[in-house]
Design an enzyme around this catalytic site. Structure first.
Site, PDB file in Angstrom:
ATOM      1  N   GLU A 107      38.692  15.919 -63.591  1.00  0.00           N
ATOM      2  CA  GLU A 107      37.335  16.146 -64.131  1.00  0.00           C
ATOM      3  C   GLU A 107      36.887  17.500 -63.603  1.00  0.00           C
ATOM      4  O   GLU A 107      36.306  17.602 -62.522  1.00  0.00           O
ATOM      5  CB  GLU A 107      36.378  15.042 -63.652  1.00  0.00           C
ATOM      6  CG  GLU A 107      36.797  13.636 -64.048  1.00  0.00           C
ATOM      7  CD  GLU A 107      36.480  13.304 -65.504  1.00  0.00           C
ATOM      8  OE1 GLU A 107      35.806  14.103 -66.171  1.00  0.00           O
ATOM      9  OE2 GLU A 107      36.928  12.236 -65.957  1.00  0.00           O
TER      10      GLU A 107
ATOM     11  N   CYS B 274      28.255  19.998 -64.142  1.00  0.00           N
ATOM     12  CA  CYS B 274      29.457  20.361 -64.907  1.00  0.00           C
ATOM     13  C   CYS B 274      29.091  20.484 -66.378  1.00  0.00           C
ATOM     14  O   CYS B 274      29.708  21.238 -67.115  1.00  0.00           O
ATOM     15  CB  CYS B 274      30.551  19.329 -64.692  1.00  0.00           C
ATOM     16  SG  CYS B 274      29.995  17.647 -64.981  1.00  0.00           S
TER      17      CYS B 274
HETATM   18  P1  NAD Z   1      35.342  22.486 -55.607  1.00  0.00           P
HETATM   19  O1  NAD Z   1      36.487  22.619 -56.547  1.00  0.00           O
HETATM   20  O2  NAD Z   1      35.068  23.599 -54.679  1.00  0.00           O
HETATM   21  O3  NAD Z   1      35.550  21.173 -54.683  1.00  0.00           O
HETATM   22  C1  NAD Z   1      35.623  19.885 -55.240  1.00  0.00           C
HETATM   23  C2  NAD Z   1      36.342  18.956 -54.277  1.00  0.00           C
HETATM   24  O4  NAD Z   1      37.732  19.285 -54.241  1.00  0.00           O
HETATM   25  C3  NAD Z   1      35.878  19.043 -52.826  1.00  0.00           C
HETATM   26  O5  NAD Z   1      35.834  17.751 -52.292  1.00  0.00           O
HETATM   27  C4  NAD Z   1      36.947  19.885 -52.156  1.00  0.00           C
HETATM   28  O6  NAD Z   1      37.071  19.671 -50.771  1.00  0.00           O
HETATM   29  C5  NAD Z   1      38.179  19.407 -52.903  1.00  0.00           C
HETATM   30  N1  NAD Z   1      39.326  20.335 -52.929  1.00  0.00           N
HETATM   31  C6  NAD Z   1      39.319  21.653 -53.189  1.00  0.00           C
HETATM   32  N2  NAD Z   1      40.580  22.143 -53.211  1.00  0.00           N
HETATM   33  C7  NAD Z   1      41.402  21.106 -52.949  1.00  0.00           C
HETATM   34  C8  NAD Z   1      42.810  20.970 -52.837  1.00  0.00           C
HETATM   35  N3  NAD Z   1      43.629  21.996 -52.996  1.00  0.00           N
HETATM   36  N4  NAD Z   1      43.322  19.741 -52.569  1.00  0.00           N
HETATM   37  C9  NAD Z   1      42.512  18.669 -52.421  1.00  0.00           C
HETATM   38  N5  NAD Z   1      41.157  18.741 -52.507  1.00  0.00           N
HETATM   39  C10 NAD Z   1      40.613  19.948 -52.773  1.00  0.00           C
HETATM   40  O7  NAD Z   1      34.047  22.156 -56.500  1.00  0.00           O
HETATM   41  P2  NAD Z   1      32.507  22.110 -56.084  1.00  0.00           P
HETATM   42  O8  NAD Z   1      32.018  23.484 -55.816  1.00  0.00           O
HETATM   43  O9  NAD Z   1      32.271  21.054 -55.074  1.00  0.00           O
HETATM   44  O10 NAD Z   1      31.853  21.560 -57.449  1.00  0.00           O
HETATM   45  C11 NAD Z   1      31.567  22.358 -58.555  1.00  0.00           C
HETATM   46  C12 NAD Z   1      32.659  22.292 -59.602  1.00  0.00           C
HETATM   47  O11 NAD Z   1      32.943  20.948 -59.952  1.00  0.00           O
HETATM   48  C13 NAD Z   1      32.250  22.959 -60.897  1.00  0.00           C
HETATM   49  O12 NAD Z   1      33.343  23.673 -61.416  1.00  0.00           O
HETATM   50  C14 NAD Z   1      31.873  21.802 -61.795  1.00  0.00           C
HETATM   51  O13 NAD Z   1      31.944  22.078 -63.179  1.00  0.00           O
HETATM   52  C15 NAD Z   1      32.888  20.792 -61.370  1.00  0.00           C
HETATM   53  N6  NAD Z   1      32.466  19.429 -61.703  1.00  0.00           N
HETATM   54  C16 NAD Z   1      33.094  18.798 -62.718  1.00  0.00           C
HETATM   55  C17 NAD Z   1      32.687  17.516 -63.105  1.00  0.00           C
HETATM   56  C18 NAD Z   1      33.341  16.819 -64.258  1.00  0.00           C
HETATM   57  O14 NAD Z   1      33.149  15.605 -64.363  1.00  0.00           O
HETATM   58  N7  NAD Z   1      34.095  17.478 -65.116  1.00  0.00           N
HETATM   59  C19 NAD Z   1      31.656  16.893 -62.410  1.00  0.00           C
HETATM   60  C20 NAD Z   1      31.047  17.551 -61.348  1.00  0.00           C
HETATM   61  C21 NAD Z   1      31.462  18.831 -61.008  1.00  0.00           C
END
Ligand code: NAD
Length: 521
Positions: free
Chosen positions: A273, A307
């Protein structure tokens, strides 16, 4: 009016207390144990003021592996509990959430910066998915399928899958866990959650609530619901562990690019997601008043940190000069401030880097010929201590540069169009494919937009902005959004394994497709 309601009203009327004090009091009321905190731990801050609330003890990689081990053992017991009984556990979680709604919603506001109604709305979404999952626990149906062989019956059965990993983003710090966990629990899976490192406190609050529900249920195996607190490193442990056959990862597309291939390499099921770059089209026949309100919420709500936030707006040239000046006016007057204060519509960005990302995107759009309305830091009164941004509306000559990617901040790029087919093509010409909408009263345009050659997104709306989904539908998007589906409809199927069973109740052994294989018995 009850004494409690009066107390709530008083709090609203008075100047908000320091965010850190309030958050600590809530954590206590929610029952988060003192052992969760340690002075040497990761600081948990509030974007409202930038203040450190407390320090949270992080999960080490070894502790993470042990938690996954516990969850794996819990799964082996939980899968044998009848599904409607598993539903009873989720019903109790829903009850506990109802009781804690004000506190948890407020904690979402304090830790993620969402305005009060959105913080509460996020907890309501958790309650809704619990209700949905309780009903689902009696509806995990398989098909009975016509078979070509006489005296045979063929059917599908659905079985629990294993440990379900959940990685979540900061902007929906609690709801995303529940979309996954409520389904996973009724499907017979255990859950290991790695929340965002920016929202550890709300995760602790949820875990305390789940533990209360588990106590009331009695007999929940230890390890059924585990939480790993920390950054990406601890997430990687979850991604790489063979005992986790399904992982739902919510976050940026950059994160999905790292996580997706790792899961594929060990044939784990992935629900990705990821980021969105959502658009709306305003056609000549649109109800402009309705469109204006829909656009304002979708583009500025949650300070542009959803998102599904509206980021690209295509306005037909015949209505552009009517709609866009009104939008610019709305942008200039929207109330920015402490998300706890009544009337605030735009709260803070999560941190400094989010604000800097917004500034960079605005500079790029100016260089690409964009006309920027709004933008910049909002520093009135107490807002000086957090990163509050003035929402920006940018009139762009064409879809180029920063318009093609997601900047997680309140920037709305507006472009003119003249031809419907061309605008649908432009709408789809970005990497992400999460959410979309059209404002029109023309039936042909509306139906074309949601038909096979229309919007290529997982969500396509008519006369509603792209954000603010309900839990009843399956949620997720295509292309760089990752293709995953969560929450309602038949999204539950991803959390179970499907078996096709064929039963011969006759006395002969006919083979399928007329194949013969006669051995001497
Ligand atoms: P992010 O990608 O920085 O982090 C999200 C999560 O992933 C965190 O818990 C982080 O610790 C973890 N993470 C990051 N790299 C990782 C890796 N290599 N291995 C394992 N875990 C890892 O995102 P953010 O800044 O917290 O949130 C914003 C982003 O999330 C935006 O791009 C938004 O569009 C997206 N988002 C998408 C949805 C959806 O349902 N499509 C919903 C909410 C947010």
């Amino acid at each position: 009016m009850s004494a409690r309601d009066q107390a709530v009203l008083k709090t609203v009327a008075a100047a908000p207390a320091p965010a850190a004090d309030e958050a600590r009091a809530i954590l206590k009321r929610l029952g988060v144990p003192d052992s969760a905190f340690a002075t040497s731990g990761r600081p948990a801050t509030s974007p409202i003021s930038g203040a450190v609330i407390t320090h949270v003890r992080e999960t080490s990689p070894d502790e993470a592996k042990a938690a996954i081990g516990r969850a794996h053992e819990a799964f082996k017991a939980w899968r044998k509990v009848p599904a409607p009984k598993r539903g009873e556990f989720v019903r109790l979680i829903g009850e506990e959430l109802r009781a804690a709604k004000d506190d948890l919603g407020r904690l979402v506001t304090l830790e993620a910066g969402k305005v009060t109604s959105e913080g509460l709305g996020e907890v309501q979404e958790m309650i809704d998915i619990c209700d949905f999952a309780v009903g689902l626990s009696r509806q995990l149906y398989g098909l009975t399928i016509a078979t070509e062989r006489a005296d045979h019956r063929m059917m599908e059965t659905w079985h629990p899958l294993g440990v379900c990993g959940v990685i979540s983003a900061f902007n929906f710090p609690v709801a995303v866990w529940s979309w996954n966990a409520a389904l996973a629990f009724v499907c017979g899976d255990s859950v290991v959650w790695k929340p965002s490192e920016k929202t550890l406190l709300t995760a602790l609050g949820v875990q305390a609530i789940v533990e209360r529900a588990a106590k009331r249920f009695g007999g929940v195996p230890e390890g059924l619901s585990e939480v790993l607190l920390g950054g990406r490193e601890v997430g990687e442990v979850l991604v790489e562990d063979e005992r986790v056959p399904i992982l739902s990862a919510t976050g940026s597309t950059a994160m999905g690019r790292q996580v997706g291939p790792k899961l594929a390499s060990r044939f784990a099921r992935a629900i990705l997601e990821l980021g969105g770059n959502n658009a709306a089209i305003v056609s000549p026949s649109a109800d402009l008043d309705l469109a204006l309100r829909g656009i304002a919420f979708a583009a500025m709500g949650t300070a542009g940190q959803r998102c599904t936030t509206l980021r690209r707006l295509f306005v037909h040239e015949s209505v552009y000069d009517k709609l866009v000046p009104s939008l610019v006016k709305v942008y200039g007057s929207v109330r920015i401030g402490d998300p706890r204060t009544e009337g605030t519509l735009v709260g803070p960005l999560i941190d400094k880097s989010a604000f800097e990302g917004m500034e960079r995107a605005l500079d790029e759009s100016r260089a690409a010929g964009g006309k920027v309305h709004g933008g910049g830091r909002y520093t009135e009164g107490a807002c000086a201590d957090g990163y509050y941004a003035k929402p920006a509306l940018v009139e762009m000559p064409k879809q180029t540069g920063p318009v093609l990617r997601e900047t997680f901040a309140p920037i709305l790029y507006v472009m003119r169009y003249s031809d419907f087919d061309e605008v649908v093509e432009a709408h789809n010409a970005v990497g992400a494919g999460l959410s979309s909408s059209i404002f029109t009263t023309d039936l042909r345009e509306a139906e074309t937009f949601i038909a096979s050659a229309g919007s290529d997104c997982g969500i396509a709306n008519v006369n509603i902005g792209p954000s603010g989904a309900e839990i009843g539908g399956a949620f997720g998007g295509e292309k760089e959004t990752g293709g995953g589906r969560e929450a309602g409809s038949d999204a539950w199927k991803a959390y179970m394994r499907r078996a096709t069973n064929t039963i011969n109740y006759g006395k002969t052994l006919p083979l399928a497709q007329g194949v013969t294989f006669d051995v001497e018995a």
